[in-house]
Design a protein around this motif. Structure first.
Motif, PDB file in Angstrom:
ATOM      1  N   PRO A  64       0.839  -1.200   0.000  1.00  0.00           N
ATOM      2  CA  PRO A  64       0.000   0.000   0.000  1.00  0.00           C
ATOM      3  C   PRO A  64       0.878   1.256   0.000  1.00  0.00           C
ATOM      4  O   PRO A  64       2.006   1.224   0.525  1.00  0.00           O
ATOM      5  CB  PRO A  64      -0.774  -0.094   1.315  1.00  0.00           C
ATOM      6  CG  PRO A  64      -0.612  -1.481   1.798  1.00  0.00           C
ATOM      7  CD  PRO A  64       0.620  -2.041   1.187  1.00  0.00           C
ATOM      8  N   GLU A  99      -9.784  -1.249  -2.050  1.00  0.00           N
ATOM      9  CA  GLU A  99      -8.762  -1.663  -1.086  1.00  0.00           C
ATOM     10  C   GLU A  99      -8.881  -0.988   0.269  1.00  0.00           C
ATOM     11  O   GLU A  99      -8.385  -1.511   1.250  1.00  0.00           O
ATOM     12  CB  GLU A  99      -7.363  -1.392  -1.672  1.00  0.00           C
ATOM     13  CG  GLU A  99      -7.187   0.060  -2.124  1.00  0.00           C
ATOM     14  CD  GLU A  99      -5.842   0.330  -2.775  1.00  0.00           C
ATOM     15  OE1 GLU A  99      -5.176  -0.624  -3.193  1.00  0.00           O
ATOM     16  OE2 GLU A  99      -5.462   1.515  -2.863  1.00  0.00           O
ATOM     17  N   ASN A 146      -7.824  -6.285   3.634  1.00  0.00           N
ATOM     18  CA  ASN A 146      -7.419  -6.915   2.371  1.00  0.00           C
ATOM     19  C   ASN A 146      -6.741  -5.882   1.475  1.00  0.00           C
ATOM     20  O   ASN A 146      -7.146  -5.650   0.321  1.00  0.00           O
ATOM     21  CB  ASN A 146      -8.610  -7.555   1.652  1.00  0.00           C
ATOM     22  CG  ASN A 146      -8.165  -8.487   0.537  1.00  0.00           C
ATOM     23  OD1 ASN A 146      -6.996  -8.865   0.460  1.00  0.00           O
ATOM     24  ND2 ASN A 146      -9.087  -8.850  -0.340  1.00  0.00           N
ATOM     25  N   ALA A 147      -5.698  -5.277   2.015  1.00  0.00           N
ATOM     26  CA  ALA A 147      -5.061  -4.135   1.349  1.00  0.00           C
ATOM     27  C   ALA A 147      -4.439  -4.514   0.007  1.00  0.00           C
ATOM     28  O   ALA A 147      -3.983  -5.638  -0.195  1.00  0.00           O
ATOM     29  CB  ALA A 147      -3.976  -3.554   2.267  1.00  0.00           C
ATOM     30  N   GLY A 148      -4.432  -3.545  -0.872  1.00  0.00           N
ATOM     31  CA  GLY A 148      -3.751  -3.679  -2.159  1.00  0.00           C
ATOM     32  C   GLY A 148      -2.574  -2.726  -2.210  1.00  0.00           C
ATOM     33  O   GLY A 148      -2.094  -2.254  -1.180  1.00  0.00           O
ATOM     34  N   ASN A 183      -8.697   0.532 -10.227  1.00  0.00           N
ATOM     35  CA  ASN A 183      -8.991   0.971  -8.852  1.00  0.00           C
ATOM     36  C   ASN A 183      -8.748   2.480  -8.738  1.00  0.00           C
ATOM     37  O   ASN A 183      -7.619   2.940  -8.642  1.00  0.00           O
ATOM     38  CB  ASN A 183      -8.098   0.205  -7.879  1.00  0.00           C
ATOM     39  CG  ASN A 183      -8.386   0.500  -6.417  1.00  0.00           C
ATOM     40  OD1 ASN A 183      -7.677   0.045  -5.542  1.00  0.00           O
ATOM     41  ND2 ASN A 183      -9.420   1.266  -6.114  1.00  0.00           N
ATOM     42  N   VAL A 192      -3.700  -9.192  -4.200  1.00  0.00           N
ATOM     43  CA  VAL A 192      -3.777  -8.374  -2.987  1.00  0.00           C
ATOM     44  C   VAL A 192      -3.514  -9.234  -1.745  1.00  0.00           C
ATOM     45  O   VAL A 192      -3.152 -10.411  -1.850  1.00  0.00           O
ATOM     46  CB  VAL A 192      -5.148  -7.658  -2.907  1.00  0.00           C
ATOM     47  CG1 VAL A 192      -5.285  -6.647  -4.037  1.00  0.00           C
ATOM     48  CG2 VAL A 192      -6.289  -8.657  -2.940  1.00  0.00           C
ATOM     49  N   ASN A 200      -3.593  -4.498   7.264  1.00  0.00           N
ATOM     50  CA  ASN A 200      -3.668  -4.931   5.855  1.00  0.00           C
ATOM     51  C   ASN A 200      -4.542  -6.182   5.731  1.00  0.00           C
ATOM     52  O   ASN A 200      -5.314  -6.309   4.779  1.00  0.00           O
ATOM     53  CB  ASN A 200      -2.271  -5.257   5.304  1.00  0.00           C
ATOM     54  CG  ASN A 200      -1.336  -4.066   5.222  1.00  0.00           C
ATOM     55  OD1 ASN A 200      -0.143  -4.235   5.026  1.00  0.00           O
ATOM     56  ND2 ASN A 200      -1.855  -2.857   5.371  1.00  0.00           N
TER      57      ASN A 200
END
Ligand SMILES: Cc1cc2nc3c(=O)[nH]c(=O)nc-3n(C[C@H](O)[C@H](O)[C@H](O)COP(=O)(O)OP(=O)(O)OC[C@H]3O[C@@H](n4cnc5c(N)ncnc54)[C@H](O)[C@@H]3O)c2cc1C
Length: 501
Positions: A144, A427, A159-161, A388, A170, A155
């Protein structure tokens, strides 16, 4: 100026009793309810604020389990807070209760290169993990833009990207197992630790992205990956966002999928260049930042091929970073983009929507039309390869009515994304911010099924209540204050600049 949520969820006697018991678990100094000390914990990186009743800083997983059990027995809402970089108000304790935070649980417990795993506590800062892996020639992929501040625990919950999740996936694709504390006080493990596969229900997949509404994450098994031998980084310059957006699909069609395709529009470029001096062209209508991971024998060829595709698809100029210093400068500019916005406006409101990649040109045109109609400037700096979007609506919270106006604009943008076949978050999570917008993508029946799944873990709705679901579901309506003009937006200037990419 906003004062945070004025009431508290707990009666003073009940709060003091719980505080006493929590102190027995974590130690006197790590549980507190002093009105001044708890004020810090009403914030994250979103504009919302709300005061907790108690803040607890546990030092180990068994302590977390005891804390969660005691809170549940007392009927106190439980909100996890790690790096507090949530842009969706995920950590804001709208129902008061207990905030559990993890600065003492920031240990990398194991690096197991042979099994391609690392085991970490939730408070490990994302970038710190990759720094620790670097001497072994490895890294943790999800990156991120906030990676200098956010944690692996946060994260996992969101479910961070990140820019480099385009081909590698991710957070959920990089977490193999979890240890979590349930409201029952049980510490349970799900998923796999070192084995390649598991059988049965994918509970890890369910818990990743659950935003602290089911359980508290206390330990994480993550995949680690060898550092790419060579990274070719290109900046392609376009006259406008439409030609840059069209180029994104053309690039993907070549079959040489870059590890990252990021887009910045004219306004963003001006802010980023003023802050980073990385060489972004101030007269560009849009810029794509692309990166290809390759073996040394192929890197030059892939870089040149990618440059050619960019030119064939409208790029007026393509620059290939000549060395690591140039590459770092370009990424430093991109990853510091949000903090650079302070150069354009005292405040901004960042949205996080997703559209199918092919819908980028028309969605960006519609966002521009909203900007023209409302008179609010909107910058776009985003993960173009994933579709995104991160439109940043510029405003001044000191000016009456502007905050309310940008909320309406944000809502309109999310509806656009949903109508384009996308989603209301890519995200950042739903959190507090988008719990009503979730209706744009899920029906009442869908939401009820999700609530039932949640109740298996959290039967009394105490885990991060007021998040993820619309308020007219199981939960009472919370009271949240308007943002404080004096507080300003989300990260201090300069933060996030010292980034490894
Ligand atoms: C400048 C900036 C850039 C950003 N760029 C990106 C980006 O590129 N990609 C991206 O995905 N996000 C990005 N974000 C958003 C944010 O950094 C991510 O959502 C991140 O994953 C949050 O991590 P955190 O440790 O700060 O979690 P927090 O903000 O502390 O918490 C986030 C959520 O996770 C829950 N939670 C935290 N810890 C636990 C735990 N141990 N157990 C259970 N639940 C828990 C919280 O209750 C909350 O709901 C950005 C934010 C900023 C300010």
């Amino acid at each position: 100026m906003g004062q945070g949520r004025l009431g508290t969820a707990m009666e003073t006697g009940a709060r003091d009793g719980l505080l006493r018991r929590l102190r027995e678990v974590v130690g006197e100094q790590y549980a507190f309810a002093d009105p001044y000390e708890i004020r810090l914990y009403q914030y994250d990186a979103s504009p919302e604020t709300a005061l907790p009743d108690i803040v607890v800083i546990p030092g180990s997983a068994p302590e977390v389990a005891d804390v969660v059990r005691l809170c549940a027995q007392a009927g106190a809402p439980i909100t996890a807070r790690s790096g507090a970089s949530s842009l969706a108000g995920g950590t804001v304790p709208v129902h008061g209760g207990v905030v559990i935070t993890f600065p003492r649980m920031d240990r990398i417990l194991e690096i197991d290169v042979d099994n391609l795993r690392a085991v970490v506590e939730p408070g490990v800062v994302n970038l710190a993990l990759s720094h620790a892996l670097k001497p072994y020639g490895y890294y943790y992929v999800p990156d991120p833009s906030s990676q200098g501040a956010c944690t692996i625990g946060g994260n996992v919950a969101t479910n961070a990207g990140g820019p480099h999740t385009l081909i590698y996936g991710v957070t959920v694709n990089h977490v193999t197992g979890l240890e979590v504390a349930l409201p029952s006080g049980d510490l349970v493990q799900v998923g796999s630790q070192k084995a390649a596969e598991t059988t049965g229900y994918d509970l890890t997949g369910l818990l990743v992205g659950s935003e602290g509404t089911m359980a508290i994450v206390t330990k994480i098994w993550v995949r680690i990956q060898p550092l790419p031998p060579v990274q070719k980084t290109l900046m392609a310059v376009y006259p406008d966002v439409e030609s840059a957006s069209n180029a994104v699909s053309a690039i993907v069609r070549t079959g040489i999928l870059p590890a990252a395709i990021e887009m910045m529009d004219k306004l963003s470029i001006q802010a980023i260049e003023a802050a980073s001096h990385a060489g972004y062209p101030l007269d560009a209508g849009a810029v794509l930042l692309l990166e290809v991971d390759a073996i040394p024998e192929l890197a030059e060829e892939l870089g040149q091929r990618m440059a050619q595709v960019c030119r064939e698809n409208g790029a007026t100029e393509v620059r290939i970073a000549k060395n690591d210093a140039e590459r770092q400068a370009l990424w430093k500019g991109r990853k510091g983009a949000f903090s650079a916005m302070g150069r354009l406006s005292p405040d901004f409101y960042v949205m996080d929507g997703v559209v199918p990649r092919t819908k980028l040109p028309e969605t960006l045109a519609k966002i521009d039309a909203i900007s023209v109609r409302t008179g609010y400037k909107i910058c776009n700096v985003f993960h173009a390869g994933d579709g995104n979007l991160h439109p940043l609506v510029l405003f001044d919270a000191f000016k009456a009515g502007q905050y309310e106006a940008v909320l309406t604009i944000g809502d309109e943008i999310l509806k656009l994304c949903a109508d384009a076949g996308g989603s209301v978050t890519g995200e950042h999570g739903i959190g507090l911010e988008k719990r009503e917008n979730i209706r744009y993508i899920f029906s009442d029946d869908d939401l009820e099924v999700m609530q039932r799944v949640r109740q298996v873990f959290d039967p009394h709705g105490l885990m991060n209540p007021g998040k993820l679901f619309p308020t007219d579901g199981l939960e009472p309506s919370p009271s949240v204050s308007a943002p404080s003009p004096a507080r300003r937006q989300p990260m201090p200037a300069g933060q996030g600049e010292d980034l490894w990419v």
